[in-house]
Write a protein that holds these residues in place. Structure first.
Motif, short mmCIF file in Angstrom:
data_model
loop_
_atom_site.label_atom_id
_atom_site.label_comp_id
_atom_site.label_asym_id
_atom_site.label_seq_id
_atom_site.Cartn_x
_atom_site.Cartn_y
_atom_site.Cartn_z
N CYS A 92 44.64 6.32 -31.18
CA CYS A 92 45.87 5.57 -31.37
C CYS A 92 47.00 6.75 -30.94
O CYS A 92 47.09 7.63 -31.83
N VAL A 94 50.97 7.55 -30.79
CA VAL A 94 52.26 7.27 -31.53
C VAL A 94 53.41 7.58 -31.01
O VAL A 94 53.49 8.96 -30.56
N GLU A 112 44.17 2.04 -37.50
CA GLU A 112 43.75 3.45 -37.53
C GLU A 112 44.68 4.20 -38.28
O GLU A 112 44.14 4.98 -38.97
N HIS A 113 46.06 3.78 -38.56
CA HIS A 113 46.77 4.62 -39.32
C HIS A 113 47.03 4.03 -40.54
O HIS A 113 48.21 4.36 -41.17
ZN ZN Z 1 48.32 3.87 -35.08
#
Ligand code: ZN
Length: 119
Positions: A92, A94, A112-113
């Motif tokens: 991912c 950002v 993912e985060h």
């Molecule tokens: Zn993310």
């Protein structure tokens, strides 16, 4: 989420065009990562590549994916240049809200985060 760049001038981005640039092997890897971050960014600036992998996006003209080591090196460089946020990884990317904002329909989450809604 309203778009607000604190008075800076801004315009729209064609994310499909950014995706094409990300896949274009003529560009240096570090910039292709930045194009991918914007091209696939959702409404909170996180990009999960819609079923693709970053390796597939960054393949060369023969379709060969870069090594994990080279991808991580390019991601590190993109962070150093301020093109992507420090929490970015190969799964991912950002992009900062100072660079990219998106409103209306779309995803506000990132598994993912661990973002379930907003930041
Ligand atoms: Zn993310």
């Amino acid at each position: 989420m309203a778009i607000n760049f604190n008075g800076d001038p801004w315009g729209g981005v064609n994310q499909a065009a950014e995706r094409r640039r990300a896949k274009d092997p003529r560009h240096p890897l570090v910039y292709r990562i930045s194009f991918a971050a914007i091209g696939w960014a959702n409404n909170v600036g996180h990009s999960r590549f819609d079923g693709l992998t970053l390796g597939k996006i960054l393949a060369d003209e023969r379709g060969n994916e870069p090594s994990r080591q080279n991808m991580n090196k390019a991601i590190r460089k993109a962070k150093q240049l301020g093109l992507i946020e420090p929490e970015s990884n190969v799964r991912c990317l950002v992009v900062s809200r100072r660079t990219f904002q998106r409103g209306g329909r779309g995803s506000y989450i990132c598994q993912e985060h661990g973002i379930s809604r907003g930041r």
